[in-house]
Design a protein around this motif. Structure first.
Motif, mmCIF file in Angstrom:
data_model
loop_
_atom_site.group_PDB
_atom_site.id
_atom_site.type_symbol
_atom_site.label_atom_id
_atom_site.label_comp_id
_atom_site.label_asym_id
_atom_site.label_seq_id
_atom_site.Cartn_x
_atom_site.Cartn_y
_atom_site.Cartn_z
ATOM 1 N N PRO A 88 0.796 -1.228 0.000
ATOM 2 C CA PRO A 88 0.000 0.000 0.000
ATOM 3 C C PRO A 88 0.830 1.280 0.000
ATOM 4 O O PRO A 88 0.454 2.270 -0.630
ATOM 5 N N GLY A 89 1.951 1.264 0.669
ATOM 6 C CA GLY A 89 2.777 2.463 0.722
ATOM 7 C C GLY A 89 3.340 2.878 -0.616
ATOM 8 O O GLY A 89 3.723 4.045 -0.800
ATOM 9 N N ALA A 90 3.392 1.946 -1.578
ATOM 10 C CA ALA A 90 3.933 2.259 -2.904
ATOM 11 C C ALA A 90 2.907 2.937 -3.797
ATOM 12 O O ALA A 90 3.268 3.481 -4.843
ATOM 13 N N VAL A 91 1.626 2.895 -3.399
ATOM 14 C CA VAL A 91 0.548 3.480 -4.228
ATOM 15 C C VAL A 91 -0.395 4.298 -3.334
ATOM 16 O O VAL A 91 -1.559 3.937 -3.162
ATOM 17 N N PRO A 92 0.084 5.413 -2.771
ATOM 18 C CA PRO A 92 -0.772 6.201 -1.871
ATOM 19 C C PRO A 92 -2.015 6.758 -2.554
ATOM 20 O O PRO A 92 -2.984 7.138 -1.876
ATOM 21 N N TRP A 93 -2.010 6.785 -3.887
ATOM 22 C CA TRP A 93 -3.150 7.299 -4.648
ATOM 23 C C TRP A 93 -4.204 6.240 -4.926
ATOM 24 O O TRP A 93 -5.237 6.529 -5.537
ATOM 25 N N TRP A 94 -3.978 5.001 -4.498
ATOM 26 C CA TRP A 94 -4.891 3.895 -4.818
ATOM 27 C C TRP A 94 -6.301 4.221 -4.342
ATOM 28 O O TRP A 94 -6.481 4.783 -3.256
ATOM 29 N N VAL A 101 -11.018 -0.359 -14.656
ATOM 30 C CA VAL A 101 -10.269 0.614 -15.461
ATOM 31 C C VAL A 101 -9.954 0.032 -16.830
ATOM 32 O O VAL A 101 -9.837 -1.186 -17.009
ATOM 33 N N ASP A 102 -9.824 0.937 -17.800
ATOM 34 C CA ASP A 102 -9.290 0.560 -19.103
ATOM 35 C C ASP A 102 -7.777 0.400 -18.989
ATOM 36 O O ASP A 102 -7.124 1.105 -18.201
ATOM 37 N N VAL A 103 -7.234 -0.516 -19.767
ATOM 38 C CA VAL A 103 -5.794 -0.764 -19.750
ATOM 39 C C VAL A 103 -5.232 -0.406 -21.117
ATOM 40 O O VAL A 103 -5.475 -1.114 -22.097
ATOM 41 N N PRO A 104 -4.494 0.700 -21.213
ATOM 42 C CA PRO A 104 -3.965 1.111 -22.511
ATOM 43 C C PRO A 104 -2.882 0.166 -23.006
ATOM 44 O O PRO A 104 -2.328 -0.642 -22.241
ATOM 45 N N PRO A 105 -2.547 0.236 -24.295
ATOM 46 C CA PRO A 105 -1.633 -0.751 -24.893
ATOM 47 C C PRO A 105 -0.283 -0.865 -24.201
ATOM 48 O O PRO A 105 0.228 -1.980 -24.009
ATOM 49 N N LEU A 106 0.339 0.244 -23.815
ATOM 50 C CA LEU A 106 1.651 0.161 -23.172
ATOM 51 C C LEU A 106 1.578 -0.607 -21.865
ATOM 52 O O LEU A 106 2.382 -1.517 -21.611
ATOM 53 N N LEU A 147 0.113 3.007 -14.182
ATOM 54 C CA LEU A 147 -1.122 2.693 -13.460
ATOM 55 C C LEU A 147 -1.804 3.952 -12.940
ATOM 56 O O LEU A 147 -3.037 4.040 -12.896
ATOM 57 N N GLU A 148 -1.008 4.930 -12.530
ATOM 58 C CA GLU A 148 -1.588 6.143 -11.977
ATOM 59 C C GLU A 148 -2.338 6.949 -13.031
ATOM 60 O O GLU A 148 -3.118 7.841 -12.708
ATOM 61 N N ARG A 149 -2.142 6.602 -14.303
ATOM 62 C CA ARG A 149 -2.752 7.349 -15.403
ATOM 63 C C ARG A 149 -4.013 6.677 -15.959
ATOM 64 O O ARG A 149 -4.653 7.233 -16.860
ATOM 65 N N VAL A 150 -4.372 5.489 -15.479
ATOM 66 C CA VAL A 150 -5.488 4.766 -16.082
ATOM 67 C C VAL A 150 -6.808 5.481 -15.819
ATOM 68 O O VAL A 150 -6.966 6.201 -14.827
ATOM 69 N N ARG A 151 -7.763 5.245 -16.719
ATOM 70 C CA ARG A 151 -9.081 5.858 -16.615
ATOM 71 C C ARG A 151 -10.124 4.823 -16.203
ATOM 72 O O ARG A 151 -10.064 3.664 -16.618
ATOM 73 N N GLU A 152 -11.091 5.269 -15.413
ATOM 74 C CA GLU A 152 -12.149 4.371 -14.965
ATOM 75 C C GLU A 152 -13.012 3.933 -16.137
ATOM 76 O O GLU A 152 -13.328 4.727 -17.037
ATOM 77 N N ALA A 153 -13.398 2.659 -16.142
ATOM 78 C CA ALA A 153 -14.292 2.105 -17.159
ATOM 79 C C ALA A 153 -15.697 1.974 -16.567
ATOM 80 O O ALA A 153 -15.852 1.599 -15.405
#
Length: 262
Positions: A88-94, A101-106, A147-153
Motif C-alpha cells: 500500500p505504501g507504494a501506491v498512496p493514490w490507490w 479501469v481501461d488498460v492502454p496498450p503500453l 497505473l496512476e494514469r489509467v481511466r475508470e471504465a
C-alpha cells in the motif's frame, strides 16, 4: 511469475509482485481479501467481481483496482489474469473502493512482460536484483507510473448493502428478467412503489428501472463472447438487436459486436 501462490511470496520485501494465473471456466474465488493492493487484469475472458457494495463485469483487456483488506469474490469465465500485488505504501493514490479501469496498450504489454519475470527476482533480497536484474526493477517502476494514469471504465453496478434491496439486487443479477416491475419489487420489499423508488435511488443513485436495465447490459458482456448480438438481445428482453446495440453502445462506449471472441 505464473501460477504461483501469493501466500508463498507475500512476505517478500519487493513492493510489487506480478503473478499470472490460468483459471478453468467458471472458477470461483470465494470471499477473500489481500493485505496488499491488487491490480486484477483479465488478459482473456471475463471476470465477475463482487464486493459488499457493488459488482463489476470486466471483459478481457480491462482490470479492477482492489484496495487492501477489501473483501471480494471473483467468478472467472475462461480467464487468464495478470495480477499485481502492491504494498500500500507504494501506491498512496490507490482508490478506497474497487474501480474497473481501461488498460492502454503500453500498460497491457508491460503486464504481460512482468508475468514472465522469474521468481529469483523476488527471493534475492526482495529488491528485484536476481535473474531479471535492473530490467525487472525498471519495468515494475514504469508499471506503477502508468497505473496512476489509467481511466475508470463504466462497468460498475452499485449494490445496496442493507436489506431488502441487497437481496433484490443480487437475485436480479443472477436471473435478469426484463419482465420484472417496480410493483413486484415493492411487494417483495413490503413497501409502496413510491417508497421503493425514493429509497432505492437514495441507496444507489439510480431508479430501480434504470438499475435493472444496466444490470442486463452488464450481464450481456460475457454472453457476447460466444453468441450473436441477435441472440443476446432476445434473451435479455430487448425489442430488437438495434435497440440493444444502441443501449449497449451508449452505456459502454463501444458496440456489442466488439466483444465477440476471435
Amino acid at each position: 511469475m505464473r501460477n504461483v501462490s501469493l501466500a508463498a511470496l507475500d512476505s517478500s520485501a519487493l513492493s510489487v509482485l506480478p503473478i499470472a494465473t490460468d483459471y478453468p471456466p467458471g472458477h470461483l474465488l470465494d470471499w477473500h481479501e489481500h493485505r496488499r493492493a491488487q491490480l486484477l487484469y483479465a488478459a482473456t475472458g471475463t471476470m465477475l467481481v463482487e464486493t459488499a457494495d457493488g459488482a463489476w463485469t470486466v471483459p478481457g483487456e480491462r482490470a479492477v483496482l482492489i484496495p487492501p483488506r477489501t473483501q471480494h469474490r471473483v467468478r472467472m469465465l475462461d480467464v487468464q489474469t495478470n495480477s499485481l500485488y502492491i504494498e500500500p505504501g507504494a501506491v498512496p493514490w490507490w482508490p478506497e473502493t474497487c474501480r474497473a479501469v481501461d488498460v492502454p496498450p503500453l500498460l497491457r504489454e508491460l503486464l504481460r512482460a512482468a508475468a514472465d519475470l522469474g521468481r529469483p527476482a523476488v527471493v534475492h533480497g526482495g529488491d528485484a536484483s536476481g535473474a531479471d536484474g535492473p530490467r525487472a526493477r525498471a519495468m515494475l517502476d514504469l508499471i506503477l507510473i502508468e497505473l496512476e494514469r489509467v481511466r475508470e471504465a463504466p462497468l460498475h453496478l452499485p449494490i445496496p448493502a442493507e436489506p431488502p434491496f441487497a437481496e433484490l439486487c443480487r437475485r436480479y443479477i443472477a436471473v435478469p428478467d426484463a419482465g420484472v416491475t417496480n410493483a413486484e419489487w415493492a411487494a417483495d420489499a413490503s413497501m409502496g412503489e413510491r417508497t421503493l423508488g425514493r429509497e432505492f435511488r437514495e441507496a444507489t443513485g439510480m431508479s430501480p428501472a434504470a438499475w435493472r436495465a444496466r444490470a442486463r447490459l452488464l450481464v450481456a458482456i460475457p454472453l457476447l463472447r460466444h453468441r450473436t448480438v441477435t441472440e443476446v438481445s432476445g434473451e435479455l428482453g430487448y425489442a430488437s438487436p438495434a435497440a440493444f446495440s444502441f443501449a449497449f453502445t451508449r452505456a459502454f462506449g463501444e458496440a456489442p459486436s466488439t466483444l465477440r471472441a476471435d
